[in-house]
Design an enzyme around this catalytic site. Structure first.
Site, PDB file in Angstrom:
ATOM      1  N   ASP A   8      27.937 -39.651  48.029  1.00 39.30           N
ATOM      2  CA  ASP A   8      27.333 -39.686  46.693  1.00 39.30           C
ATOM      3  C   ASP A   8      26.130 -40.615  46.795  1.00 39.30           C
ATOM      4  O   ASP A   8      26.272 -41.836  46.815  1.00 39.30           O
ATOM      5  CB  ASP A   8      28.352 -40.209  45.674  1.00 39.30           C
ATOM      6  CG  ASP A   8      27.730 -40.462  44.291  1.00 39.30           C
ATOM      7  OD1 ASP A   8      26.585 -40.029  44.075  1.00 39.30           O
ATOM      8  OD2 ASP A   8      28.401 -41.097  43.463  1.00 39.30           O
ATOM      9  N   LYS A  69      15.937 -42.831  44.020  1.00 41.77           N
ATOM     10  CA  LYS A  69      16.392 -41.472  43.705  1.00 41.77           C
ATOM     11  C   LYS A  69      15.601 -40.875  42.538  1.00 41.77           C
ATOM     12  O   LYS A  69      15.457 -39.656  42.443  1.00 41.77           O
ATOM     13  CB  LYS A  69      17.886 -41.510  43.370  1.00 41.77           C
ATOM     14  CG  LYS A  69      18.512 -40.149  43.082  1.00 41.77           C
ATOM     15  CD  LYS A  69      20.000 -40.312  42.845  1.00 41.77           C
ATOM     16  CE  LYS A  69      20.666 -38.996  42.462  1.00 41.77           C
ATOM     17  NZ  LYS A  69      22.117 -39.162  42.262  1.00 41.77           N
ATOM     18  N   GLU A 168      26.713 -33.047  41.561  1.00 45.18           N
ATOM     19  CA  GLU A 168      27.610 -34.175  41.315  1.00 45.18           C
ATOM     20  C   GLU A 168      28.757 -33.853  40.357  1.00 45.18           C
ATOM     21  O   GLU A 168      29.924 -34.184  40.653  1.00 45.18           O
ATOM     22  CB  GLU A 168      26.787 -35.370  40.800  1.00 45.18           C
ATOM     23  CG  GLU A 168      25.912 -35.969  41.877  1.00 45.18           C
ATOM     24  CD  GLU A 168      24.814 -36.869  41.359  1.00 45.18           C
ATOM     25  OE1 GLU A 168      24.049 -37.401  42.172  1.00 45.18           O
ATOM     26  OE2 GLU A 168      24.718 -37.036  40.114  1.00 45.18           O
ATOM     27  N   ASP A 190      28.787 -36.461  33.104  1.00 38.54           N
ATOM     28  CA  ASP A 190      28.338 -37.321  34.205  1.00 38.54           C
ATOM     29  C   ASP A 190      27.091 -38.097  33.782  1.00 38.54           C
ATOM     30  O   ASP A 190      25.985 -37.568  33.794  1.00 38.54           O
ATOM     31  CB  ASP A 190      28.042 -36.458  35.442  1.00 38.54           C
ATOM     32  CG  ASP A 190      27.654 -37.293  36.660  1.00 38.54           C
ATOM     33  OD1 ASP A 190      27.564 -38.521  36.535  1.00 38.54           O
ATOM     34  OD2 ASP A 190      27.425 -36.701  37.729  1.00 38.54           O
TER      35      ASP A 190
END
Length: 626
Positions: A8, A69, A168, A190
């Site tokens: 992850d 990211k 994810e 999420d």
């Protein structure tokens, strides 16, 4: 066989897991922690990742890179305002991407991400006692092709063969379903450090995980809330001391750390005293302290719009899934930001039931990636994962219309072909323009890329057959091929790089589609009506040219008048659909006797064995000329 690990790769923290027997297990890092801060420190030949890098942030903020990211696979022009808030130096690369400058050296976001992946890989190798060369890496469901490709490249830079890019929320669902044997529909909510995704899945007792729909927003993660607190603290200090701290990199890094701590503390407390001694000094040289009281109510007020924006993606995903809230068995929360009390309240308000703490919000994504790794290895045989693509993929046809090849929420991998043709006589090349989004016109969607197919034999318009194929793989990465069927000439491209759609544009695409749906519909009807009118004009002109030796002056004048009238209507910018259709009907009605008089007469005069021609107008879509 070497282990395939699950990673992850998060905005604020990352996690690595592997499959032990039939269970996924998180691997602790070298510092003994189960998650690793996604932070990199570079100075000279020194490179630190994770907790050690984080400790350097206050004293040497320009040497510490975090939240990378958020920049991976994106254009500098899209995010330059956000980048200005970072303590480290950034600039625009030659390809339009982001360049991070640390200690006078330039790095792409993929390289910084690779340092984080390398750290996770090294920790896994030390823990498992074997070399690791393969991994499954997770990305937000709303990551575009460029970001997925960039993430894959980061893995390769880190020495990993990326076996699969997995969304994810889907990975979290795999972790949730581990060891369960029942049919149910679930919502995965999420909310991480950088992005927000919601995915609705149907899980069967046979082990099938079918993604029904997905939606998201890339600007409402935990980092956005940290920034709101930072801005508030800076403004309060400025009001009190008359000093603006925005230009002080060291002070801003200290404020960032305290803002993140305050956000976490407010998940369990009603108020927090934010105190930073000696944050700066005044003009007289005396030290100044920052002391601000932040209540949960104030925090929720500062971020009220961010919390409200969590509702719409859930509502969209439910609508796209075709399920009612009463049909949802469970709602699972993923990502550290879901610990904020406001989040479960929003989920209950939209879904009508309390979410359950059935998975670890920090670790479940990595655990799901490890399960996917087990599927690839063959260690897990009773699970079938079926994911979807978040937005429609289209090819531009004549009139600028986006003809959807793969609609949003289509199960992937997916492959779709369609036949197109040319827009003009003797056209030897076509441009294949690929777009992504929900609008009906290509210009309103995001251009993913284009390429030319050349070497088409000269023919009349409408005769060549050009087969365009969209092939989207299990990683969500798109390949497009165009082939002229009579010659076999072929050209293909993998959609990637700076030409891709940005996160903001993806999040905005559906909202724009709904807002302008009616407007788009009207514009499309006008374009289609004009295309049909142009086909009629072309056919009437062709009749006059083909039979110019036999046609009478009176009939020639009639044909020329019809052509002129038709072109005048086609060029009229404010023409309505009704006007265009009426004019087309008139042209067709008045030209029909002349087609019967000359075209059929000529056909009757042909030898019986001669191939018949069809000169009548044929309605259809064509690829735009180059």
């Amino acid at each position: 066989m070497a282990k395939v690990i699950g990673i992850d790769l998060g905005t604020t923290n990352s996690c690595v897991s592997y499959l032990l027997g039939d269970k996924s297990e998180v691997i602790a890092n070298a510092e003994g922690n189960r998650t690793t801060p996604s932070i990199v420190y570079i100075k000279g030949d020194e490179l630190l990742v994770g907790d050690l890098a984080k400790r350097k942030a206050i004293l040497e903020p320009k040497n510490v890179v975090y939240e990378v990211k958020r920049w991976i696979g994106r254009k500098y022009s899209e995010i330059k305002d956000e980048l200005k808030k970072m303590p480290y130096e950034t600039k625009e690369g030659k390809d339009g991407g982001v360049i991070i400058v640390v200690d006078k050296k330039e790095y792409k976001p993929e390289q910084i991400s690779a340092f984080i992946l390398q750290k996770l890989k090294d920790d896994a190798e030390k823990y498992l006692g074997e070399k690791i060369t393969q991994a499954v890496i997770t990305v937000p469901a709303y990551f575009n092709d460029s970001q997925r490709n960039a993430t894959k490249a980061a893995g390769e830079i880190a020495g990993l063969k990326v076996e699969r890019i997995i969304n994810e929320p889907t990975a979290a669902a795999l972790a949730y379903g581990e060891g369960k044997n029942k049919d149910e529909q679930i919502v995965v909510f999420d909310l991480g450090g950088g992005t927000f995704d919601v995915t609705i899945l149907e899980i069967s007792s046979e082990g099938t995980f079918q993604v029904l729909s997905t939606a998201g927003d890339t600007e409402i993660g935990g980092a956005n809330r940290d920034q709101r607190i930072m801005d508030y603290l800076v403004e309060e200090f400025k009001a009190k001391e008359g000093i603006d701290l925005h230009g002080n990199a060291m002070a801003m890094q200290r404020i960032k750390d305290e803002a993140e701590k305050a956000k976490k503390q407010l998940s369990t407390m009603d108020r927090v005293d934010v105190s930073i001694p000696f944050i700066t000094q005044g003009e007289d040289g005396t030290p100044r302290n920052l002391d601000v009281v932040l209540t949960r109510a104030k925090f929720e007020s500062l971020c009220s719009d961010l919390f409200k924006r969590c509702k719409e993606p859930v509502q969209k995903a439910l609508k796209d899934s075709g399920l009612k809230t009463s049909e949802i068995e469970d709602i699972i929360l993923v990502g550290g930001s879901t610990r904020m009390p406001q989040v479960p309240a929003i989920v209950k308000e939209v879904c009508g039931k309390e979410p359950k703490a059935t998975v670890n919000p920090d670790e479940s994504v990595a655990q799901g990636a490890a399960i996917q790794a087990g599927i690839i290895q063959g260690d897990v045989k009773d699970i079938l994962l079926l994911d979807v693509t978040p937005l429609s993929l289209a090819v531009e046809v004549e009139g600028g219309i986006a003809h959807a090849m793969i609609p949003r929420n289509t199960t992937i991998p997916a492959k779709k072909s369609n036949i197109y043709t040319t827009a003009s006589d003797n056209q030897t090349a076509v441009t294949v323009h690929v777009t992504q989004g929900e609008r009906q016109f290509s210009r309103d969607n995001k251009s993913l890329g284009m390429f030319n197919l050349e070497g088409i034999p000269p023919m009349r318009r409408g005769q060549p057959q050009i087969e365009v194929t969209f092939d989207i793989d299990a990683n969500g990465i798109l390949n497009v091929t165009a082939k002229e069927k009579s010659t076999g000439k072929e050209q293909s491209v993998q959609i990637q790089g700076s030409t891709n759609i940005s996160d903001e544009e993806i999040a905005q695409a559906k909202a724009d589609a709904e807002k302008f749906a009616e407007e788009d519909k009207k514009r499309k009807e006008v374009i289609e009506a004009k295309n049909w009118l142009e086909t009629l004009i072309y056919a009437i002109e062709g009749l006059g040219q083909e039979h110019k030796e036999k046609i009478s002056e009176e009939d020639k004048e009639t044909l020329n008048k019809l052509v002129a009238d038709g072109k005048a209507m086609k060029d009229k910018e404010d023409a309505t659909v009704e006007e265009i259709k009426n004019e087309a009907d008139r042209l067709q009605k008045e030209s029909e006797p002349l087609f019967q008089k000359y075209a059929q007469t000529a056909q009757a005069e042909q030898p019986a064995d001669e191939e018949k021609k069809d000169d009548g107008p044929v309605e259809g879509e064509v690829v735009e000329a180059e």
